[in-house]
Design an enzyme around this catalytic site. Structure first.
Site, PDB file in Angstrom:
ATOM      1  N   LYS A  36      46.386  37.943  42.296  1.00 41.82           N
ATOM      2  CA  LYS A  36      46.893  39.140  41.628  1.00 41.82           C
ATOM      3  C   LYS A  36      45.785  40.127  41.289  1.00 41.82           C
ATOM      4  O   LYS A  36      45.961  41.326  41.412  1.00 41.82           O
ATOM      5  CB  LYS A  36      47.695  38.774  40.383  1.00 41.82           C
ATOM      6  CG  LYS A  36      46.904  38.266  39.229  1.00 41.82           C
ATOM      7  CD  LYS A  36      47.866  37.839  38.123  1.00 41.82           C
ATOM      8  CE  LYS A  36      47.279  36.785  37.239  1.00 41.82           C
ATOM      9  NZ  LYS A  36      46.111  37.214  36.482  1.00 41.82           N
ATOM     10  N   THR A  37      44.639  39.591  40.892  1.00 43.57           N
ATOM     11  CA  THR A  37      43.542  40.503  40.594  1.00 43.57           C
ATOM     12  C   THR A  37      43.101  41.224  41.867  1.00 43.57           C
ATOM     13  O   THR A  37      42.779  42.414  41.850  1.00 43.57           O
ATOM     14  CB  THR A  37      42.364  39.732  39.981  1.00 43.57           C
ATOM     15  OG1 THR A  37      42.860  38.932  38.914  1.00 43.57           O
ATOM     16  CG2 THR A  37      41.325  40.680  39.450  1.00 43.57           C
TER      17      THR A  37
END
Length: 736
Positions: A36-37
């Site tokens: 997600k990052t």
DNA sequence: CCAATAAGTGTTTTT
DNA sequence: CACTTATTGG
């Protein structure tokens, strides 16, 4: 695409979709380890590089300062240049905005920020001044209530009319608390968000200029935002809808601090045309780890539900070990680490030990250092919370904001200057009455004649300090402060060398900061310090060490090998998780977070008896263990220790757990006996002599009675005498 | 006012 | 246990 960034090569289809989608508000539901990052970072890069968005128009909000630094670095390496973009936590973004535009909404921009310690001390004082008993009216409780009220955007009056709390005293305390902060120009963490929202809702011009500035907002760890933070986001992005939030409802572990997992659910209601993209491919762990952790989290009701999968293959089963004591648990882990780093490919830095509470780290520290296992503790004794550091910082905070009573009280007599309680009280009284900074007060101060000169001395010193704050470089300023305040000498005469060393470390941090931010004023350093409670980095660069870390701090990290220690009912899940904010589910999510940090090997360990706060208590195995698929766990335990769940008395705590029922008196059939790996070879025999003290992984402390041909007769402290073959026994020489 | 000692106390997680 | 707070005697 004519882009210079090879998105297609580095992202999977769902990730690509999330990065490229800009038509409407976007919610990315990203499972653990699904990148997600990476998505946020690439999306920012995409906006800048391919959509012609000015970096200055982007606001990216992360959850910790560490995360924001990391994201910034990744971004810069991706774009190949430095970019001037706001990647900040909610708190630091809000603080910065208040400094810049606070004067538009009656906020004095040299406010100082107080931390939780200060809040608690202040509330305790208020309670005492009210002449009510701090026993029944616990300061912590009121700090908690005040924080929650601020999350809900309620000041004391509003809280009262909303019937926020059933406790009438709360409103009095809150009101006085508000008053004090206001008078002294102080803001607590909650205020940073709260006051900003308040200001913006009363000042349309400020709001629209801010909307104009932040034309695109991205929020990481969205499941951990509280009501106020989400409100702020909405204020800034409605109706434009240029927002992208990324989160995972299964990883919401900050409910105790106001985080609202429901924000994720509300998102598509609040933003009508929101698009939702799920990321379900996990790049971190083997399937077994995913299967086991999914089974656990399945016990939580009302999840959005994701099915994580991996292409990495099955992997090994999990290991569970139950030791007789916390001490032996630590020894077991140390022994496994020895094996992993000896025979296997692992290095120390591949390995992490997680625990529920910081207090659990002690035992690992002592055992690891005895076993010569290098370790580093992350985030435990928070650097900037140490008394000596706060003292020094308080001197500067006070010179920036002379109305800051908390800081004044803190440092006025450190080192001792002959200024006691009475004198300070008088000093502060005049300060508040006159509304003047106290240092301007002359002879009309009502104090003992014998104190006048002493106070004058202090004020003189303080004047010089204020001058230095404005005119010296940061390092010069701190040097001046250490020496001229007498603080350092005081520490040294008091024999507090460790504290003195901490000041050295602070000085290093100061130098580092001023190197990186040569043109920043002192106030910026102080702000960074106040908001960065995580503390002295730099330790992080220490290579090749086992990480000791709380589960909360482990979020966002990953390790090839993870040990989760203290899997005992009452420790984890923690017994207070029931009374304080009845959230067993949050504990379960915390367990899920811990498990999903593991890439290859996952060990869960428990002790039968554990010493905590002075006395030993026996506890059952955490019910979380029984919620896992038992066929994916290899069981090991010390002799005489059982694989059973909590004792009935403890179990009553878990009335609300759906699972406890199934595990009553469960005893595992056919366990493996204690299994020792093919460990110590002859090459590594401990060099013992008759009469020396030893420690055995399994049996604890003892003394060598005799030694011959590699066999030692050992008298253990618990009374038993045993012959052991040194070559195969987990023995080390006691070094104390 | 202050240093030393006694007492007691509360026990999670953190921006 | 480890820390903070209260008390005492100088």
């Amino acid at each position: 695409m004519s882009s210079t960034i090879p998105y297609e090569r580095q992202l999977n289809p769902s990730q690509l979709e999330a990065v490229f989608y800009t038509d409407s508000p976007l919610l990315v539901l990203a499972g653990a380890g699904s990148g997600k990052t990476r998505v946020i970072t690439y999306k920012i890069a995409y906006l800048i590089n391919d959509c012609n968005v000015d970096p200055g128009n982007i606001l990216a909000v992360t959850f910790t300062n560490k995360a924001s630094n990391e994201m910034k670095e990744r971004l810069e390496s991706l774009l190949g240049k430095n970019v001037d973009i706001w990647v900040k936590t909610f708190h630091s973004a809000a603080a910065r905005l208040l400094r810049i535009m606070g004067n538009h909404f009656q906020i004095n921009s040299n406010f100082s920020i107080i931390d939780q310690q200060d809040q608690k001390a202040l509330v305790r004082k208020i309670i005492k001044d009210l002449k009510i008993d701090p026993e029944t009216y616990k300061p912590e409780k009121y700090v908690y209530l005040i924080e929650r009220a601020k999350d809900r955007l309620l000041n004391a009056d509003e809280a009262f009319s909303e019937d926020f709390s059933t406790d009438p005293v709360f409103y009095d305390i809150y009101r006085i608390y508000e008053d004090k902060l206001e008078k002294e120009n102080l803001l607590d963490f909650g205020d940073l968000i709260f006051k900003l929202i308040k200001g913006l809702s009363q000042n349309d011009r400020a709001l629209s200029s801010l909307k104009d500035r932040f034309r695109f907002i991205l929020v990481d760890e969205f499941q951990d935002t509280n009501h106020a933070q989400y409100d702020l986001i909405k204020k800034l992005t409605m109706p434009s809808g240029r927002i992208c939030v990324v989160g995972d409802d299964d990883q919401s572990i900050y409910g105790f601090r106001g985080a609202r997992i429901e924000n994720i659910l509300s998102f598509s209601k609040d933003y009508k045309n929101a698009k939702i993209i799920k990321l379900e491919e996990n790049y971190r762990s083997y399937q077994t780890i995913l299967t086991a952790s999914s089974r656990l989290i399945d016990n939580n009701p009302g999840r959005l539900g994701k099915k994580l999968y991996t292409k990495k293959g099955e992997g090994e089963k999990l290991q569970f070990y139950r030791a007789s004591s916390d001490y032996n648990e630590a020894f077991y882990i140390a022994g496994q680490i020895d094996e992993l780093t000896g025979y296997d490919k692992y290095t120390y830095s591949d390995i992490a030990v997680f625990y529920r509470m910081n207090a659990q780290s002690r035992i690992f520290e002592s055992v690891f250092s005895r076993m010569r296992i290098p370790y580093t503790i992350i985030g435990s004794l928070r650097f900037y919370e140490r008394a000596e550091i706060k003292d020094i910082i308080s001197y500067i905070k006070l010179s920036l904001n002379p109305m800051d009573e908390i800081s004044l009280r803190r440092i006025v007599n450190k080192p001792p200057r002959g200024i006691g309680q009475k004198t300070v009280d008088a000093l502060i009284k005049v300060t508040i009455e006159r509304g003047y900074p106290f240092y301007r007060i002359g002879s009309d101060l009502d104090i003992q004649p014998s104190r006048v000169a002493l106070v004058q001395n202090f004020l003189d010193f303080f004047e010089t300090l204020r001058d230095r704050v404005n005119n010296s470089s940061l390092p010069q300023l701190f040097k001046f402060l250490f020496d001229e305040s007498g603080y350092l000498d005081w520490l040294l005469t008091e024999n507090r060398e460790e504290k003195a060393r901490n000041l050295d470390e602070l000085y290093n941090a100061v130098e580092e900061f001023s190197k990186n931010n040569p043109s920043s004023p002192v106030s910026e350093f102080i702000e960074e310090v106040s908001l960065n409670q995580a503390g002295s980095d730099g330790e992080e660069s220490q290579n090749n060490r086992v990480h000791l870390i709380t589960l909360h701090n482990a979020k966002g990290l990953e390790f090839p090998v993870v040990f989760m220690a203290g899997m005992e009912e009452g420790i984890f899940p923690h017994f207070l998780s029931r009374t304080m904010h009845k959230d067993l589910q949050e504990e379960r999510r915390l367990c899920y977070v811990g498990m999903t940090r593991a890439m290859e090997k996952l060990y869960l360990t428990a002790a039968e008896e554990r010493k905590l706060y002075g006395n030993s208590i026996k506890r059952g195995i955490s019910n979380f263990i029984f919620e896992l698929p038992q066929d994916l766990i290899i069981l090991n335990m010390e002799e005489g220790v059982e694989y059973t769940s909590a004792k009935p008395r403890e179990r009553s705590v878990w009335q609300d757990s759906q699972s406890y029922r199934y595990h009553q008196n469960r005893v595992s059939p056919g366990l493996n006996k204690v299994k020792r790996g093919p460990d110590k070879t002859g090459a590594e025999m401990p060099d013992l002599e008759v009469n020396c003290r030893i420690i055995h992984t399994k049996f604890g402390h003892g003394r060598v009675l005799s030694l011959e041909r590699g066999v030692a007769l050992i008298q253990f402290d618990n009374g038993t005498k045993i012959k052991l073959m040194l070559q195969y026994s987990p023995i080390v020489k006691e070094t104390t």
